[in-house]
Design a protein around this motif. Structure first.
Motif, PDB file in Angstrom:
ATOM      1  N   TYR A 187     -46.026  47.318 110.981  1.00  0.00           N
ATOM      2  CA  TYR A 187     -47.051  46.621 111.759  1.00  0.00           C
ATOM      3  C   TYR A 187     -46.852  45.128 111.489  1.00  0.00           C
ATOM      4  O   TYR A 187     -47.410  44.595 110.555  1.00  0.00           O
ATOM      5  CB  TYR A 187     -48.457  47.037 111.329  1.00  0.00           C
ATOM      6  CG  TYR A 187     -48.886  48.417 111.746  1.00  0.00           C
ATOM      7  CD1 TYR A 187     -47.965  49.402 112.067  1.00  0.00           C
ATOM      8  CD2 TYR A 187     -50.240  48.729 111.831  1.00  0.00           C
ATOM      9  CE1 TYR A 187     -48.370  50.666 112.449  1.00  0.00           C
ATOM     10  CE2 TYR A 187     -50.662  49.997 112.210  1.00  0.00           C
ATOM     11  CZ  TYR A 187     -49.726  50.958 112.513  1.00  0.00           C
ATOM     12  OH  TYR A 187     -50.135  52.214 112.875  1.00  0.00           O
ATOM     13  N   MET A 217     -50.507  41.832 115.025  1.00  0.00           N
ATOM     14  CA  MET A 217     -51.680  42.529 115.532  1.00  0.00           C
ATOM     15  C   MET A 217     -51.497  42.782 117.030  1.00  0.00           C
ATOM     16  O   MET A 217     -50.903  41.968 117.732  1.00  0.00           O
ATOM     17  CB  MET A 217     -52.936  41.682 115.340  1.00  0.00           C
ATOM     18  CG  MET A 217     -53.321  41.508 113.888  1.00  0.00           C
ATOM     19  SD  MET A 217     -54.910  40.675 113.738  1.00  0.00           S
ATOM     20  CE  MET A 217     -54.375  38.957 113.712  1.00  0.00           C
ATOM     21  N   THR A 218     -52.011  43.899 117.497  1.00  0.00           N
ATOM     22  CA  THR A 218     -52.070  44.105 118.944  1.00  0.00           C
ATOM     23  C   THR A 218     -53.239  43.241 119.446  1.00  0.00           C
ATOM     24  O   THR A 218     -54.085  42.809 118.642  1.00  0.00           O
ATOM     25  CB  THR A 218     -52.336  45.580 119.287  1.00  0.00           C
ATOM     26  OG1 THR A 218     -53.641  45.927 118.812  1.00  0.00           O
ATOM     27  CG2 THR A 218     -51.316  46.505 118.634  1.00  0.00           C
ATOM     28  N   GLN A 246     -56.633  44.295 118.263  1.00  0.00           N
ATOM     29  CA  GLN A 246     -56.788  44.066 116.827  1.00  0.00           C
ATOM     30  C   GLN A 246     -57.050  42.584 116.546  1.00  0.00           C
ATOM     31  O   GLN A 246     -57.920  42.237 115.748  1.00  0.00           O
ATOM     32  CB  GLN A 246     -55.540  44.534 116.072  1.00  0.00           C
ATOM     33  CG  GLN A 246     -55.398  46.051 116.063  1.00  0.00           C
ATOM     34  CD  GLN A 246     -54.002  46.538 115.696  1.00  0.00           C
ATOM     35  OE1 GLN A 246     -53.085  45.750 115.461  1.00  0.00           O
ATOM     36  NE2 GLN A 246     -53.831  47.862 115.671  1.00  0.00           N
ATOM     37  N   LYS A 297     -57.532  50.021 126.410  1.00  0.00           N
ATOM     38  CA  LYS A 297     -56.980  51.287 126.874  1.00  0.00           C
ATOM     39  C   LYS A 297     -56.313  52.083 125.749  1.00  0.00           C
ATOM     40  O   LYS A 297     -56.036  51.545 124.671  1.00  0.00           O
ATOM     41  CB  LYS A 297     -56.009  51.057 128.024  1.00  0.00           C
ATOM     42  CG  LYS A 297     -54.690  50.446 127.633  1.00  0.00           C
ATOM     43  CD  LYS A 297     -53.814  50.454 128.868  1.00  0.00           C
ATOM     44  CE  LYS A 297     -52.387  50.113 128.557  1.00  0.00           C
ATOM     45  NZ  LYS A 297     -51.486  50.400 129.670  1.00  0.00           N
ATOM     46  N   GLY A 302     -53.796  53.722 123.385  1.00  0.00           N
ATOM     47  CA  GLY A 302     -52.516  53.253 122.892  1.00  0.00           C
ATOM     48  C   GLY A 302     -52.489  51.787 122.526  1.00  0.00           C
ATOM     49  O   GLY A 302     -51.436  51.221 122.247  1.00  0.00           O
ATOM     50  N   SER A 303     -53.664  51.144 122.503  1.00  0.00           N
ATOM     51  CA  SER A 303     -53.676  49.707 122.240  1.00  0.00           C
ATOM     52  C   SER A 303     -53.905  49.384 120.765  1.00  0.00           C
ATOM     53  O   SER A 303     -53.969  48.222 120.390  1.00  0.00           O
ATOM     54  CB  SER A 303     -54.715  49.020 123.127  1.00  0.00           C
ATOM     55  OG  SER A 303     -55.973  49.620 122.968  1.00  0.00           O
ATOM     56  N   GLY A 304     -54.044  50.405 119.932  1.00  0.00           N
ATOM     57  CA  GLY A 304     -54.165  50.141 118.488  1.00  0.00           C
ATOM     58  C   GLY A 304     -55.595  50.034 117.994  1.00  0.00           C
ATOM     59  O   GLY A 304     -55.883  49.336 117.026  1.00  0.00           O
ATOM     60  N   ALA A 306     -56.452  51.223 114.033  1.00  0.00           N
ATOM     61  CA  ALA A 306     -56.251  50.272 112.940  1.00  0.00           C
ATOM     62  C   ALA A 306     -57.308  49.169 112.997  1.00  0.00           C
ATOM     63  O   ALA A 306     -57.696  48.626 111.963  1.00  0.00           O
ATOM     64  CB  ALA A 306     -54.850  49.678 113.000  1.00  0.00           C
ATOM     65  N   ASP A 342     -52.094  60.256 124.233  1.00  0.00           N
ATOM     66  CA  ASP A 342     -51.164  59.148 124.130  1.00  0.00           C
ATOM     67  C   ASP A 342     -49.766  59.709 124.317  1.00  0.00           C
ATOM     68  O   ASP A 342     -49.211  60.315 123.429  1.00  0.00           O
ATOM     69  CB  ASP A 342     -51.317  58.471 122.771  1.00  0.00           C
ATOM     70  CG  ASP A 342     -50.500  57.204 122.686  1.00  0.00           C
ATOM     71  OD1 ASP A 342     -50.099  56.691 123.744  1.00  0.00           O
ATOM     72  OD2 ASP A 342     -50.247  56.730 121.567  1.00  0.00           O
TER      73      ASP A 342
HETATM   74  P1  ADP Z   1     -55.786  53.736 120.602  1.00  0.00           P
HETATM   75  O1  ADP Z   1     -56.796  54.291 119.638  1.00  0.00           O
HETATM   76  O2  ADP Z   1     -56.151  52.402 121.141  1.00  0.00           O
HETATM   77  O3  ADP Z   1     -55.465  54.717 121.702  1.00  0.00           O
HETATM   78  P2  ADP Z   1     -53.945  53.987 118.402  1.00  0.00           P
HETATM   79  O4  ADP Z   1     -54.788  53.398 117.360  1.00  0.00           O
HETATM   80  O5  ADP Z   1     -53.821  55.479 118.427  1.00  0.00           O
HETATM   81  O6  ADP Z   1     -54.405  53.495 119.840  1.00  0.00           O
HETATM   82  O7  ADP Z   1     -52.491  53.306 118.271  1.00  0.00           O
HETATM   83  C1  ADP Z   1     -51.406  53.652 119.088  1.00  0.00           C
HETATM   84  C2  ADP Z   1     -50.101  53.552 118.303  1.00  0.00           C
HETATM   85  O8  ADP Z   1     -49.799  52.204 117.959  1.00  0.00           O
HETATM   86  C3  ADP Z   1     -50.135  54.315 116.994  1.00  0.00           C
HETATM   87  O9  ADP Z   1     -48.937  55.040 116.882  1.00  0.00           O
HETATM   88  C4  ADP Z   1     -50.209  53.231 115.924  1.00  0.00           C
HETATM   89  O10 ADP Z   1     -49.604  53.660 114.731  1.00  0.00           O
HETATM   90  C5  ADP Z   1     -49.477  52.076 116.578  1.00  0.00           C
HETATM   91  N1  ADP Z   1     -49.951  50.739 116.143  1.00  0.00           N
HETATM   92  C6  ADP Z   1     -51.228  50.340 116.019  1.00  0.00           C
HETATM   93  N2  ADP Z   1     -51.304  49.053 115.653  1.00  0.00           N
HETATM   94  C7  ADP Z   1     -50.035  48.601 115.539  1.00  0.00           C
HETATM   95  C8  ADP Z   1     -49.441  47.325 115.203  1.00  0.00           C
HETATM   96  N3  ADP Z   1     -50.190  46.266 114.915  1.00  0.00           N
HETATM   97  N4  ADP Z   1     -48.103  47.255 115.195  1.00  0.00           N
HETATM   98  C9  ADP Z   1     -47.345  48.329 115.491  1.00  0.00           C
HETATM   99  N5  ADP Z   1     -47.828  49.551 115.838  1.00  0.00           N
HETATM  100  C10 ADP Z   1     -49.157  49.692 115.864  1.00  0.00           C
END
Ligand code: ADP
Ligand code: MG
Length: 489
Positions: free
Chosen positions: A46, A49-50, A53, A71, A73-75, A78, A329
């Motif tokens: 990581y 940050m997305t 985040q 949406k 897959g946006s992280g 975390a 996802d």
């Molecule tokens: P959401 O809840 O928004 O659908 P997730 O939290 O499941 O998304 O995250 C989607 C994917 O992105 C996961 O595989 C996660 O491990 C990865 N991810 C999250 N934050 C980061 C980051 N900052 N850098 C790289 N990968 C990330």
């Protein structure tokens, strides 16, 4: 310690668009996190940050309540996990954070992500509490103490009623996939759980969409929340949208025509009703496609099986309603088909955002019957540009002698035996490439669950692979293996 019921109609707090927060850099180092947490993030890969985040972590770490919308897959995981972990005191043996999720599958995913993110800290215990598992072991795990609990509203409520779960020391309450929990009728359960939490807690609400119920929920249970939205902006050109005017009674046949013409490897087909899902599934199978459906009343095991087959490319079409597909996802989705255009523009944008991810272009086809034209007008307004109309007449005829039918590249073998039998993916790969004599390239994804293992292999070798695995051994033992049934066999 009860939260006041909403006295006036819900009012949404003004939304801060995540894009406005772009002045801050995207490095995690800017956040008030422990050096060990930062080192762990780097180890996880990581690096930045997305956007969601970057927009939500600073206020969340400062203790603010949040409504964060972005949406799938946006992280988002975390975004709340780092915040709740930062507040946690590992030496205090009490439940300090609770995450409510709509399904066991999502709760398992969230638990996994929290555990990964907690690796930099001292022993932090994260416990999953969901329905479908027996109460006893859950109660004894709770007696041994947990810092973080992740679970579904119904089961958490069960534990509260039996007094096996004590939330009096809670610092952080997270409502993950709040929109889906509302769709599933969990409002009252969520309300009861929230009322059992201390008033001084921080509440973080995450959602992919912002239906009306969210405003009601946040007004009742959040304190001066900051609202963060990440407007869905699909990168121009990545999603190619085409609209087809089709009579209502020709829609199901039109899906087959689109699949034959464009030949996408994986397609998600959205229906507005469950009945339509059933009808479409039947029609596609009759035409020889390998199709599966996802619906609300499915048992978790069946649902897992469907998702495994779709994700490992042994199913061409997944038919689903919006509710059933939420939270999925899936990478590598070549096409989305809207069998009916949804009346909600936001839902439309969310649906088609499933394709055209990462570096790939994707197709989004919408079948529009005469009485759905007004919906398309709204979509056109929201897009801000004219949409492309096409006709079914442009599509090639279904396969004849010269065109093979559309089949998925892989097929799934089910091995009765899993983690509990100490089977690991490497063992299965070893068995297939060793004794059985297949090449690594012929083997796809391997999913090991507690009691079952799924392995994708090239469609052409599937039957032979079943025979060879059944004739040999895994971990020194004979195993039962069979091909998961699909209509194209
Ligand atoms: P959401 O809840 O928004 O659908 P997730 O939290 O499941 O998304 O995250 C989607 C994917 O992105 C996961 O595989 C996660 O491990 C990865 N991810 C999250 N934050 C980061 C980051 N900052 N850098 C790289 N990968 C990330
Ligand atoms: Mg999520």
């Amino acid at each position: 310690m009860t939260d006041a019921a909403p006295a006036s109609p819900p009012v949404s707090p003004p939304a801060v668009h995540a894009a406005d927060a772009s002045a801050t850099t995207l490095s995690f180092d800017r956040l008030p996190l422990a050096p060990s947490a930062l080192a762990n993030l780097r180890q996880l890969g990581y690096l930045q940050m997305t956007p969601i985040q970057a927009a939500s972590l600073p206020p969340a770490l400062a203790g603010q309540d949040l409504i964060a919308q972005a949406k799938t897959g946006s992280g988002k995981t975390a975004a709340f996990a780092l915040s709740l972990l930062a507040r946690l005191n590992p030496r205090r043996f009490a439940v300090q954070a609770l995450v409510l999720c709509p399904t066991r599958e999502l709760a398992d995913q969230v638990t996994g992500e929290i555990r990964r993110l907690a690796r930099g800290a001292e022993n932090i215990k994260v416990l999953t509490l969901c329905g479908g598992s027996t109460m006893r072991p859950q109660i004894s795990s709770l007696e041994h103490g947990a810092h973080v609990v992740v679970g579904t509203p119904g089961r958490i409520l069960d534990h509260l009623q039996r007094a096996s779960l004590d939330l009096s020391a809670l610092d952080t309450l997270v409502l993950d996939e709040a929109d889906r929990m509302l769709d599933m009728g969990f409002y009252d359960d969520i309300a009861t759980v929230a009322k059992a939490c201390p008033k001084t807690r921080q509440t973080l609400l995450f959602s992919a969409t912002y239906p009306e119920g969210i405003a009601r929920l946040s007004q009742a249970f959040l304190r001066q929340p900051q609202r963060i939205t990440l407007p869905e902006q699909h990168e121009a050109g990545k999603i190619r949208q085409r609209f087809y005017e089709v009579d209502a009674d020709r829609k199901l046949a039109a899906v087959g025509l689109l699949l034959h013409h464009y030949r996408p490897v994986s397609t998600l087909a959205f229906c507005n009703t469950r009945q339509q899902c059933r009808d479409l599934l039947q029609q596609l199978r009759a035409e020889g496609f390998v199709a599966l459906a996802l619906h609300g009343e499915m048992e978790q095991r069946e649902r897992d099986q469907v998702l495994v087959q779709f994700a490992n490319r042994s199913c061409s079409v997944l038919v689903a309603t919006d509710v059933a597909a939420r939270g999925l996802d899936i990478d590598q989705l070549e096409a989305v088909i809207n069998v009916d255009v949804t009346p909600d523009t936001e839902v439309h944008v969310h649906r088609i955002g499933r394709t055209g991810r990462v570096d790939q272009a994707g197709w989004a086809f919408s079948l529009v019957s005469g009485n759905q034209m007004a919906r398309v007008d709204n979509i056109e307004k929201a897009l801000g540009h004219e949409i492309e109309w096409h006709t079914l007449g442009e599509l090639q005829k279904p396969p004849g002698k010269s065109r093979p039918p559309l089949l998925p590249p892989m097929a799934t073998l089910q091995i009765l035996g899993g983690r509990k039998d100490k089977i690991r993916p490497g063992d299965v790969l070893g068995a297939l490439t060793g004794e059985a004599g297949f090449s690594k390239e012929q083997v796809g994804k391997i999913n090991v669950t507690d009691t079952t293992t799924y392995v994708a292999v090239e469609r052409g070798i599937a039957r032979e692979a079943v025979r060879k695995l059944a004739a040999g051994t895994l971990k020194g033992k004979r195993v039962k293996v069979h091909l998961l049934q699909d209509s194209a066999g």
